[in-house]
Scaffold this motif. Structure first.
Motif, PDB file in Angstrom:
ATOM      1  N   ALA A 370       0.824  -1.210   0.000  1.00  0.00           N
ATOM      2  CA  ALA A 370       0.000   0.000   0.000  1.00  0.00           C
ATOM      3  C   ALA A 370       0.855   1.255   0.000  1.00  0.00           C
ATOM      4  CB  ALA A 370      -0.924   0.011   1.214  1.00  0.00           C
ATOM      5  N   LEU A 371       2.139   1.093   0.284  1.00  0.00           N
ATOM      6  CA  LEU A 371       3.013   2.257   0.431  1.00  0.00           C
ATOM      7  C   LEU A 371       3.793   2.578  -0.828  1.00  0.00           C
ATOM      8  CD1 LEU A 371       4.297   4.386   2.352  1.00  0.00           C
ATOM      9  CD2 LEU A 371       6.031   2.654   2.908  1.00  0.00           C
ATOM     10  N   ALA A 372       4.356   1.571  -1.482  1.00  0.00           N
ATOM     11  CA  ALA A 372       5.311   1.878  -2.547  1.00  0.00           C
ATOM     12  C   ALA A 372       5.393   0.794  -3.597  1.00  0.00           C
ATOM     13  CB  ALA A 372       6.698   2.096  -1.943  1.00  0.00           C
ATOM     14  N   GLN A 373       5.831   1.203  -4.770  1.00  0.00           N
ATOM     15  CA  GLN A 373       6.181   0.304  -5.856  1.00  0.00           C
ATOM     16  C   GLN A 373       7.590   0.641  -6.304  1.00  0.00           C
ATOM     17  OE1 GLN A 373       3.348  -0.102  -9.068  1.00  0.00           O
ATOM     18  NE2 GLN A 373       1.662   0.581  -7.765  1.00  0.00           N
ATOM     19  N   PRO A 374       8.300  -0.319  -6.916  1.00  0.00           N
ATOM     20  CA  PRO A 374       9.637  -0.004  -7.421  1.00  0.00           C
ATOM     21  C   PRO A 374       9.614   1.231  -8.317  1.00  0.00           C
ATOM     22  CG  PRO A 374       9.259  -2.352  -7.533  1.00  0.00           C
ATOM     23  CD  PRO A 374       7.950  -1.733  -7.131  1.00  0.00           C
ATOM     24  N   GLY A 375      10.563   2.115  -8.102  1.00  0.00           N
ATOM     25  CA  GLY A 375      10.627   3.346  -8.879  1.00  0.00           C
ATOM     26  C   GLY A 375       9.997   4.534  -8.192  1.00  0.00           C
TER      27      GLY A 375
END
Length: 569
Positions: A370-375
């Protein structure tokens, strides 16, 4: 604001009685701590884990956003021969857990592999042949290769849990052989990255000089090989007498990273900036909480703290492990199982849930989706009260996600948030939460970007949209921190990370369906409170103590850790 104190018994974070404490949170969205790396959220696997390639396990790892898998598993790596799928010393590797089966699982998960080459009982040629098979014959494109597991646990400093058949077990000999491994492996594929094993700063045997040596392990290894390696390896197992203690330890990560970078600047010269830090094992194994909610809170805080400091990847220990002696932590049964998924084993008359049931630790890792994706870009965020941790990420679609971790097991927290470099849209916001006793992440619309009430012992991520009045053309400026990486995450219903601890197996008779991950000596340092870890073969480790897992049918029994004095730390 109520004072933060260490609670009794399980050591829970406790606040004075009264209304929910007010906690001020500041998010500086105009800064950059680096981007989330594709290898940021990792997990350990092991050849003694019969369930390693279960389709359901692969689906759960993918859903948790796991983007890196470590193989063949802790200390067993220094005894494992990939071509024959055998383990030196009478231990065993479970059927169907060989390299090709592992790679098939990694592909299903969508994770990159990180491989530990056999230093203890292998050769540079064996490692080079593995690179040739993996990247030339099979086209797997394995980029990251560690040379050995916890090599300083080879008995050179008095404690032995790591296989090392070299006559000379000194750090200088390891560094010399490390260069030979790197030369042979890069002759096959010049694109591979080679990693050197370091001791965790502040944790035994860091700082120890053996008789006749001029320096300790880290200084010696880097003085010889610092200009030739691509990354260094840290295993981080912070210790704590209670849950309050372990939940405070992510604050130590900045200092640990600084110590490693200082070593690199001293010995790697201009090359230092390009040398990455990989945390290939970590967990809450040195605390009372392993499968209960405190471990769930510890996991995302640990991942993000390392990634914000520039780690290229963090690998949790581990996928499956097996139950120890169950205990009660803050009202919950803790099975003392280092895995993120249950093996369905029993210990002391208490049985785990069905095999492949996610423990709270899994959901803590999955919360990162829910916080982050690569990049995505990690940004600065701070809390005025250590009872609430915060991490924030600018997403590629212009949104801002803020993770809030309430470490108080009894009291809610009233949080006030302020922002610079970003103007959130007004009105209620979408949240993704994991609370005590939960069996899934919960999505809701509640509170505002400026005010949230956090349930006790919870993880809550705000998924903020920009105000329509904002221009959104600003680019976050780099903060005065090292290049960082972040956990990977997808949508709230997608995946998140999982990380690591060492494992070694005993004799075949000692292995269970999952295998026999063994423990490590408690090498906690009174100054830093950290404990590096390692695994030993059953015979050696029975004298050292630790988390040796032995079989009783399909039951794993974890031996109690012994004191630091036991192994001369």
């Amino acid at each position: 604001m109520a004072a933060l104190v260490a609670g009794a018994g399980a050591g829970a974070l406790a606040l004075s009685a009264g209304a929910a404490p007010a906690v001020d949170i500041t998010v500086d969205a105009g800064t950059s701590l680096g981007t989330v790396p594709s290898t940021g959220v990792g997990l350990n696997t092991a050849v003694y884990d019969t369930y390693m390639n279960d389709p359901s396990a692969a689906s759960l790892m993918k859903a948790a956003g796991v983007r890196q898998l470590r193989f063949p598993g802790g200390s067993v790596a220094d005894a494992y021969h990939w071509r024959t799928h055998t383990v030196t010393g009478g231990s065993w590797a479970a059927p169907g857990t060989d390299f090709d089966h592992f790679m098939a699982t990694a592909k299903r998960v969508g994770a990159q592999p990180i491989i530990t080459a056999n230093y203890g009982s292998g050769t540079p040629q064996e490692a080079a042949d593995w690179v040739r098979y993996a990247n030339v014959s099979k086209g797997y494109g394995v980029k990251y290769w560690e040379i050995g597991n916890e090599v300083s646990g080879n008995g050179y400093y008095g404690s032995k849990w790591e296989v090392d058949n070299h006559a000379d077990k000194s750090p200088r000999e390891y560094a010399k052989n490390l260069l030979a491994y790197a030369k042979a492996m890069k002759a096959v594929d010049p694109t591979v990255k080679i990693g050197a094993v370091l001791n965790t700063p502040g944790s035994w045997p860091d700082g120890v000089k053996a008789a006749g040596d001029n320096a300790d392990w880290n200084h010696t290894v880097l003085s010889v090989a610092g200009k030739s390696i691509d990354f260094v390896i840290i295993h981080w197992y912070p210790s704590g007498a209670g849950t309050a203690d372990i939940l405070k330890t992510p604050a130590q990560i900045a200092g640990t990273t600084s110590a490693v970078r200082s070593l690199l600047h001293t010995y790697a010269g201009p090359h230092a900036a390009s040398v990455k830090i990989a945390v290939t094992e970590t967990s809450s194994a040195m605390s009372p909480a392993q499968t209960s909610q405190a471990a769930a809170l510890f996991a995302p805080d640990t991942y993000m703290s390392w990634l914000e400091q520039g780690a290229v990847g963090v690998d949790w220990w581990d996928l499956h492990n097996g139950p120890g002696k169950p205990t009660t932590v803050n009202g919950e049964t803790d099975y003392q199982d280092g895995g993120v998924l249950s093996v369905g084993g029993c210990s002391g008359g208490t049985c785990e849930p069905a095999r492949e049931t996610p423990f709270p630790t899994y959901w803590g890792i999955r919360s990162l989706t829910a916080l982050a994706q690569p990049g995505d870009t990690m940004v600065k965020a701070s809390s005025a009260n250590p009872s609430v941790a915060v991490h924030a990420v600018r997403s590629s679609n212009g949104g801002l996600n803020v993770m809030l971790i309430n470490k108080n097991p009894q009291n809610a927290a009233q949080v006030s948030l302020s922002y610079t470099g970003y103007t959130p849209a007004p009105g209620t916001v979408r949240t993704v939460s994991y609370t005590k006793g939960g069996t899934a992440l919960t999505t809701a619309t509640r509170g505002t970007a400026a005010a949230q009430k956090l349930p006790p012992y919870s993880i809550t991520t705000l998924r903020l949209k920009p105000s329509s009045a904002a221009t959104h053309t600003d680019t976050p400026s780099p903060a005065s921190t090292p290049n960082a990486a972040t956990p990977n995450a997808a949508t709230p219903n997608d995946a998140a990370p999982v990380a690591s601890a060492s494992g070694t197996i005993g004799t075949r008779a000692q292995a269970t369906a999952v295998g026999a991950p063994v423990g490590r000596p408690d090498r906690s340092n009174t100054a830093g409170g950290l404990a590096a870890t390692g695994m030993s073969d059953a015979v050696t480790y029975s004298a050292v103590g630790g988390l040796l897992a032995i079989a009783a049918g399909t039951v794993l029994v974890l031996r109690q850790r012994r004191s630091r004095a036991t192994h001369g730390g």
